[in-house]
Design a protein around this motif. Structure first.
Motif, short mmCIF file in Angstrom:
data_model
loop_
_atom_site.label_atom_id
_atom_site.label_comp_id
_atom_site.label_asym_id
_atom_site.label_seq_id
_atom_site.Cartn_x
_atom_site.Cartn_y
_atom_site.Cartn_z
N TYR A 185 15.73 -0.26 -10.60
CA TYR A 185 15.00 0.98 -9.61
C TYR A 185 13.52 1.15 -10.37
CZ TYR A 185 19.75 2.31 -8.75
OH TYR A 185 21.29 2.11 -8.39
N ILE A 186 13.13 -0.17 -10.61
CA ILE A 186 11.48 0.22 -11.41
C ILE A 186 10.38 0.35 -10.17
CG2 ILE A 186 11.30 -2.56 -11.24
CD1 ILE A 186 9.80 -2.47 -13.73
N LYS A 187 9.77 1.30 -10.54
CA LYS A 187 8.81 1.66 -9.74
C LYS A 187 7.42 0.73 -10.01
CE LYS A 187 7.13 6.10 -8.06
NZ LYS A 187 6.78 5.67 -6.58
N ILE A 188 7.06 0.07 -8.97
CA ILE A 188 5.74 -0.73 -9.08
C ILE A 188 4.85 -0.70 -8.13
CG2 ILE A 188 4.92 -3.18 -9.50
CD1 ILE A 188 7.93 -4.04 -10.12
N LEU A 189 3.42 -0.34 -8.68
CA LEU A 189 2.26 -0.42 -7.79
C LEU A 189 1.28 -1.46 -8.00
CD1 LEU A 189 0.40 1.42 -5.79
CD2 LEU A 189 -0.44 2.17 -7.95
N ASP A 190 0.78 -2.06 -6.83
CA ASP A 190 -0.20 -3.23 -6.92
C ASP A 190 -1.37 -2.26 -6.28
OD1 ASP A 190 -2.22 -4.89 -6.22
OD2 ASP A 190 -0.67 -6.53 -5.88
N CYS A 191 -2.36 -1.83 -7.35
CA CYS A 191 -3.35 -0.69 -6.68
C CYS A 191 -4.54 -1.56 -5.87
CB CYS A 191 -3.64 0.01 -7.89
SG CYS A 191 -4.37 -0.83 -9.30
N CYS A 192 -4.69 -2.93 -6.10
CA CYS A 192 -5.72 -3.48 -5.49
C CYS A 192 -5.12 -4.80 -4.58
CB CYS A 192 -6.79 -4.04 -6.47
SG CYS A 192 -7.72 -2.61 -7.25
N ALA A 193 -4.19 -4.87 -3.87
CA ALA A 193 -3.24 -5.41 -3.36
C ALA A 193 -3.80 -6.65 -2.37
CB ALA A 193 -2.13 -4.88 -2.84
N GLY A 194 -5.07 -6.56 -1.86
CA GLY A 194 -5.44 -7.80 -1.38
C GLY A 194 -4.74 -8.18 -0.01
N GLY A 195 -4.44 -9.23 0.21
CA GLY A 195 -4.25 -9.91 1.31
C GLY A 195 -5.10 -9.88 2.42
N LEU A 196 -5.08 -10.58 3.46
CA LEU A 196 -5.94 -10.53 4.60
C LEU A 196 -4.99 -10.71 5.79
CD1 LEU A 196 -8.92 -10.39 5.15
CD2 LEU A 196 -9.13 -12.83 4.93
N ILE A 197 -5.22 -9.74 6.68
CA ILE A 197 -4.39 -9.63 8.29
C ILE A 197 -4.46 -11.15 8.83
CG2 ILE A 197 -4.26 -8.80 10.47
CD1 ILE A 197 -5.11 -6.11 9.06
N GLU A 198 -3.22 -11.78 9.19
CA GLU A 198 -3.19 -13.02 9.72
C GLU A 198 -3.80 -14.07 8.98
OE1 GLU A 198 -4.87 -12.66 13.61
OE2 GLU A 198 -3.47 -11.02 14.38
N LYS A 199 -3.88 -13.80 7.86
CA LYS A 199 -4.36 -14.79 6.94
C LYS A 199 -3.77 -15.18 5.45
CE LYS A 199 -8.53 -17.45 5.67
NZ LYS A 199 -8.61 -17.39 4.27
N ASP A 200 -3.89 -14.18 4.83
CA ASP A 200 -3.36 -14.39 3.32
C ASP A 200 -2.41 -13.41 3.09
OD1 ASP A 200 -5.44 -16.19 2.79
OD2 ASP A 200 -6.76 -14.39 2.03
N LEU A 201 -1.12 -13.71 2.30
CA LEU A 201 -0.18 -12.72 1.99
C LEU A 201 -0.91 -11.92 0.49
CD1 LEU A 201 2.84 -15.04 1.99
CD2 LEU A 201 2.36 -13.24 3.55
N MET A 202 -0.25 -10.67 0.23
CA MET A 202 -0.46 -10.07 -0.90
C MET A 202 -0.17 -11.06 -2.15
SD MET A 202 -0.40 -6.17 0.33
CE MET A 202 1.17 -6.39 1.13
N SER A 203 -0.93 -11.40 -3.19
CA SER A 203 -0.45 -12.45 -4.10
C SER A 203 0.59 -11.77 -5.07
CB SER A 203 -1.63 -12.99 -4.99
OG SER A 203 -2.19 -13.69 -4.26
N TYR A 204 0.35 -10.60 -5.54
CA TYR A 204 1.24 -10.10 -6.53
C TYR A 204 2.75 -9.55 -5.90
CZ TYR A 204 -1.93 -10.67 -10.36
OH TYR A 204 -2.72 -11.34 -11.24
N PRO A 205 2.89 -9.06 -4.75
CA PRO A 205 3.98 -8.88 -4.22
C PRO A 205 4.75 -9.91 -3.96
CG PRO A 205 2.29 -7.11 -3.36
CD PRO A 205 1.60 -8.14 -4.06
N GLU A 206 4.18 -11.07 -3.53
CA GLU A 206 4.81 -12.30 -3.17
C GLU A 206 5.38 -12.84 -4.34
OE1 GLU A 206 5.68 -13.75 -0.38
OE2 GLU A 206 4.81 -11.89 0.63
N ALA A 207 4.43 -12.87 -5.45
CA ALA A 207 5.09 -13.33 -6.78
C ALA A 207 6.22 -12.59 -7.19
CB ALA A 207 3.91 -13.56 -7.83
N LEU A 208 6.19 -11.26 -7.22
CA LEU A 208 7.20 -10.43 -7.60
C LEU A 208 8.49 -10.93 -6.87
CD1 LEU A 208 5.19 -7.21 -8.20
CD2 LEU A 208 6.69 -8.29 -10.13
#
Ligand SMILES: C[S@@+](CC[C@H](N)C(=O)[O-])C[C@H]1O[C@@H](n2cnc3c(N)ncnc32)[C@H](O)[C@@H]1O
Length: 194
Positions: free
Chosen positions: A43-66
């Protein structure tokens, strides 16, 4: 919001959008896990506050790594409307309401210090703020007071130069994942080259 009214900061090129290599984040997370049991708590509560990603191009790096270390529930914020984040706001003026266990990201260089200070406010007591920073974030007269008040617990320095572009190019800048723990302000920071 019309494009004439919205802030230029909401566009990729002006908001300092670079994507962090996911494999380098995973490398850091696996090393960090050897020293602290932060990411194995339920139940850890995590925020990526500058999450990035780009619609139809890039995934969000930190959520993907997590995800690669088994963590799937990450709240995401970004100022850009073409980001993949759940919440599109300026994090610096956003009221998070509930406190997080961990806030992790690669912040824009120009506002990194403000992002760190706000993230330290937005985590629970003894919570963690983890930021990808240039190693030279340690230097500078104006930053001395910041470090006196907020010395990181760990600096994991990446031995491999990071590429933030599609063409794989790197610059001559060394990066670290800098780990701050709220209410813990050590005199020294533990540094490990990974
Ligand atoms: C260096 S990029 C990193 C993106 C992603 N975290 C990654 O590591 O791939 C910084 C991100 O912060 C976003 N950003 C810039 N200013 C912001 C602000 N005030 N609040 C929230 N996000 C912001 C940009 O749109 C961009 O996506």
């Amino acid at each position: 919001m019309s494009s004439t009214n919205r802030s230029k900061a909401r566009d990729s090129h002006t908001s300092d959008y670079y994507k962090t290599p996911i494999d380098q984040i995973v490398k850091f997370l696996k090393e960090f896990n050897k020293h602290e049991d932060v990411f194995i708590k339920p139940y850890i509560k995590i925020l990526d506050c500058c999450a990035g990603g780009l619609i139809e191009k890039d995934l969000m790096s930190y959520p993907e790594a997590l995800k690669q270390i088994g963590i799937h529930n990450v709240d995401t914020i970004d100022i850009r409307e073409d980001s993949l984040a759940d919440i599109k706001v300026d994090y610096l003026t956003y009221d998070c309401k509930n406190k997080y266990d961990v806030i992790i990201t690669n912040p824009p260089f120009s506002i990194a210090e403000d992002i760190i200070k706000k993230a330290l406010d937005d985590v629970k007591d003894n919570g963690w703020v983890i930021m990808l920073l240039r190693l030279n974030f340690f230097e500078g007269k104006s930053r001395k007071d910041f470090w006196l008040d907020n010395m990181a617990k760990y600096s994991f320095v990446h031995s491999k130069r990071m590429s933030f572009t599609d063409n794989g190019g790197t610059d001559s800048v060394a990066y670290m994942h800098c780990v701050f723990q709220k209410s813990y302000n050590p005199e020294f920071c533990k540094l490990k080259v990974i």
